[in-house]
Design a protein around this motif. Structure first.
Motif, short mmCIF file in Angstrom:
data_model
loop_
_atom_site.label_atom_id
_atom_site.label_comp_id
_atom_site.label_asym_id
_atom_site.label_seq_id
_atom_site.Cartn_x
_atom_site.Cartn_y
_atom_site.Cartn_z
N GLU A 155 0.83 -1.21 0.00
CA GLU A 155 0.00 0.00 0.00
C GLU A 155 0.86 1.26 0.00
O GLU A 155 0.52 2.26 -0.64
N ASN A 156 1.99 1.23 0.71
CA ASN A 156 2.87 2.39 0.77
C ASN A 156 3.55 2.65 -0.57
O ASN A 156 3.78 3.81 -0.93
N ILE A 157 3.90 1.59 -1.29
CA ILE A 157 4.59 1.77 -2.56
C ILE A 157 3.61 2.16 -3.67
O ILE A 157 3.87 3.06 -4.47
N VAL A 158 2.45 1.50 -3.69
CA VAL A 158 1.46 1.79 -4.73
C VAL A 158 0.86 3.17 -4.51
O VAL A 158 0.58 3.91 -5.45
N TYR A 159 0.64 3.54 -3.23
CA TYR A 159 0.07 4.83 -2.83
C TYR A 159 -1.31 5.01 -3.48
O TYR A 159 -2.22 4.24 -3.20
N ASN A 160 -1.49 5.98 -4.38
CA ASN A 160 -2.84 6.21 -4.93
C ASN A 160 -2.95 5.82 -6.40
O ASN A 160 -3.86 6.24 -7.10
N LYS A 161 -2.00 5.00 -6.88
CA LYS A 161 -2.06 4.57 -8.27
C LYS A 161 -2.83 3.26 -8.36
O LYS A 161 -2.63 2.35 -7.57
N LYS A 162 -3.71 3.17 -9.33
CA LYS A 162 -4.56 1.99 -9.47
C LYS A 162 -3.99 1.04 -10.52
O LYS A 162 -3.25 1.43 -11.42
N GLY A 163 -4.35 -0.24 -10.37
CA GLY A 163 -3.99 -1.24 -11.36
C GLY A 163 -2.52 -1.64 -11.38
O GLY A 163 -2.00 -2.03 -12.42
N VAL A 164 -1.85 -1.54 -10.22
CA VAL A 164 -0.44 -1.92 -10.13
C VAL A 164 -0.34 -3.36 -9.65
O VAL A 164 -0.86 -3.71 -8.59
N SER A 165 0.33 -4.21 -10.43
CA SER A 165 0.45 -5.63 -10.06
C SER A 165 1.58 -5.83 -9.06
O SER A 165 2.46 -4.97 -8.90
N ASP A 166 1.57 -6.99 -8.40
CA ASP A 166 2.64 -7.32 -7.45
C ASP A 166 4.00 -7.41 -8.15
O ASP A 166 5.03 -7.07 -7.56
N ASP A 167 3.99 -7.87 -9.41
CA ASP A 167 5.25 -7.97 -10.16
C ASP A 167 5.88 -6.59 -10.35
O ASP A 167 7.10 -6.43 -10.24
N GLU A 168 5.04 -5.58 -10.62
CA GLU A 168 5.53 -4.21 -10.79
C GLU A 168 6.09 -3.67 -9.48
O GLU A 168 7.12 -2.98 -9.45
N VAL A 169 5.41 -3.99 -8.37
CA VAL A 169 5.86 -3.53 -7.05
C VAL A 169 7.20 -4.18 -6.71
O VAL A 169 8.14 -3.51 -6.25
N LEU A 170 7.31 -5.48 -6.96
CA LEU A 170 8.57 -6.19 -6.68
C LEU A 170 9.70 -5.71 -7.58
O LEU A 170 10.85 -5.61 -7.15
N GLU A 171 9.36 -5.37 -8.83
CA GLU A 171 10.38 -4.84 -9.74
C GLU A 171 10.90 -3.49 -9.25
O GLU A 171 12.11 -3.20 -9.31
N ALA A 172 9.98 -2.66 -8.72
CA ALA A 172 10.38 -1.35 -8.16
C ALA A 172 11.29 -1.56 -6.95
O ALA A 172 12.27 -0.83 -6.77
N CYS A 173 10.98 -2.56 -6.12
CA CYS A 173 11.82 -2.88 -4.96
C CYS A 173 13.19 -3.38 -5.41
O CYS A 173 14.22 -3.04 -4.80
N LYS A 174 13.19 -4.17 -6.49
CA LYS A 174 14.46 -4.71 -7.00
C LYS A 174 15.36 -3.60 -7.52
O LYS A 174 16.58 -3.60 -7.28
N ILE A 175 14.78 -2.63 -8.19
CA ILE A 175 15.55 -1.52 -8.76
C ILE A 175 16.27 -0.73 -7.68
O ILE A 175 17.42 -0.33 -7.85
N VAL A 176 15.60 -0.53 -6.54
CA VAL A 176 16.21 0.27 -5.46
C VAL A 176 16.97 -0.58 -4.45
O VAL A 176 17.48 -0.06 -3.45
N GLY A 177 17.02 -1.90 -4.67
CA GLY A 177 17.79 -2.76 -3.77
C GLY A 177 17.05 -3.21 -2.52
O GLY A 177 17.66 -3.53 -1.51
N LEU A 178 15.71 -3.24 -2.59
CA LEU A 178 14.90 -3.65 -1.43
C LEU A 178 14.33 -5.06 -1.56
O LEU A 178 13.63 -5.53 -0.67
N GLU A 179 14.61 -5.72 -2.67
CA GLU A 179 13.99 -7.02 -2.94
C GLU A 179 14.31 -8.03 -1.83
O GLU A 179 13.42 -8.72 -1.32
N HIS A 180 15.57 -8.11 -1.42
CA HIS A 180 15.98 -9.07 -0.38
C HIS A 180 15.29 -8.75 0.95
O HIS A 180 14.82 -9.64 1.65
N PHE A 181 15.23 -7.45 1.28
CA PHE A 181 14.59 -7.02 2.53
C PHE A 181 13.12 -7.43 2.56
O PHE A 181 12.62 -7.97 3.55
N VAL A 182 12.41 -7.20 1.44
CA VAL A 182 10.97 -7.52 1.37
C VAL A 182 10.76 -9.03 1.47
O VAL A 182 9.88 -9.51 2.20
N LYS A 183 11.59 -9.80 0.74
CA LYS A 183 11.42 -11.26 0.75
C LYS A 183 11.80 -11.88 2.10
O LYS A 183 11.34 -12.99 2.43
#
Length: 306
Positions: A155-183
């Motif tokens: 919810e914090n990453i998507v904020y007020n944008k609609k239609g965002v898939s989990d894959d897009e959220v995880l890709e955004a986390c991967k780009i900034v180096g948060l993928e390991h932390f989230v998993k």
């Protein structure tokens, strides 16, 4: 015992009176703020404005033309005569001492305040012709204060944008180096962010940068985004910000001059004016205000390391 009893009976009302006076002063201060708020002018109704810029079609040019600005309660101009052009994809760094007008410039760009004279254009369109809502859609903001909400990481990453898939959220986390932390979290993206959760300042800042990646707007504002993190975490945040700036026209406000060496243009502000502008190397060669700022920071860093 009688003496102590009488003393307490005597001092107790005095303490109550003092407490009452303290509460009364707090009430007076609060009422002043309430009435100041009620007396504020209503924001202009912008329903008549039909001009709109779609963020998918924006090329990315922003121009300030002889902008002047001063707050309503002060006759002094904070921005005196500011002119600057940012071309698509450029990184514009704004530096200067506290009170030079750096953050005010960004607030004017976002139309949090109205300018006194001059104009600001986006792709040649005056921002006064656009609604505030439309302007805000065109910008990603990563500030010094990490604004996260009580809710899940998703919810914090998507904020007020609609239609965002989990894959897009995880890709955004991967780009900034948060993928390991989230998993590594027990509930992954469904982990609730509360005060009880152990999330560092650096991870919070990376989450706000991931939010910017998902928003995918053409313009980016970074306001002291690394000032609340340590030097080691700053490198991670800096790498994430470099990825976020790719292909976007970016305005970067920074006190740590080491973070803006690769900017296309560095604007050096002092007392509302641009006193120097150029690349990092050009400004160091001039040996002026920027060079003195940079050298003083470099010397202080050397002393800290020693």
């Amino acid at each position: 015992m009688a003496f102590i009893l009488y003393a307490r009976l005597f001092t107790s009302p005095l303490q109550q009176i003092a407490q009452g006076l303290t509460n009364l002063q707090s009430a007076v201060a609060a009422s002043e703020r309430v009435f100041e708020f009620l007396e504020e002018k209503e924001m202009e109704d912008e329903s008549y404005k039909t001009r709109k810029l779609e963020k998918e079609e924006v090329k990315g040019t922003i121009e300030f033309e002889h902008v002047k600005f001063g707050y309503d309660d002060s006759e002094k101009l904070v921005i005196k005569d500011f002119s600057c052009k940012a071309n698509p994809g450029q990184k514009i760094a704004i530096v200067g001492p506290t009170g030079a007008g750096k953050t005010t410039l960004v607030n004017l760009l976002m139309r949090f305040y109205e300018i006194n004279s001059g104009k600001i254009t986006i792709d040649g369109v005056d921002t006064k012709e656009l609604t505030r809502e439309n302007i805000h859609e065109l910008f990603i903001m990563v500030l010094q204060d990490t604004w996260l909400f009580n809710g899940t990481i998703r919810e914090n990453i998507v904020y007020n944008k609609k239609g965002v898939s989990d894959d897009e959220v995880l890709e955004a986390c991967k780009i900034v180096g948060l993928e390991h932390f989230v998993k590594s979290l027990p509930n992954g993206l469904d982990t609730n962010l509360t005060d009880a959760e152990s999330v560092s300042a650096g991870q919070k800042q990376l989450l706000t940068i991931a939010r910017g990646n998902v928003a995918n707007s053409p313009f980016l504002i970074l306001d002291e985004a690394t000032s609340n993190v340590d030097t080691r975490t700053e490198e991670l945040v800096q790498q994430a910000m470099d990825k976020l700036t790719e292909g976007r026209t970016s305005f970067i406000i920074a006190h740590r001059l080491s973070t803006i060496k690769n900017a296309d243009i560095i604007l050096v502000m002092n007392e509302g004016d641009i006193i120097e502008q150029g690349t990092h190397e050009e400004l160091l060669e001039k040996n002026g205000f920027y060079a003195s700022l940079y050298n003083s920071q470099f010397e202080s860093m050397m002393i800290e390391e020693e």
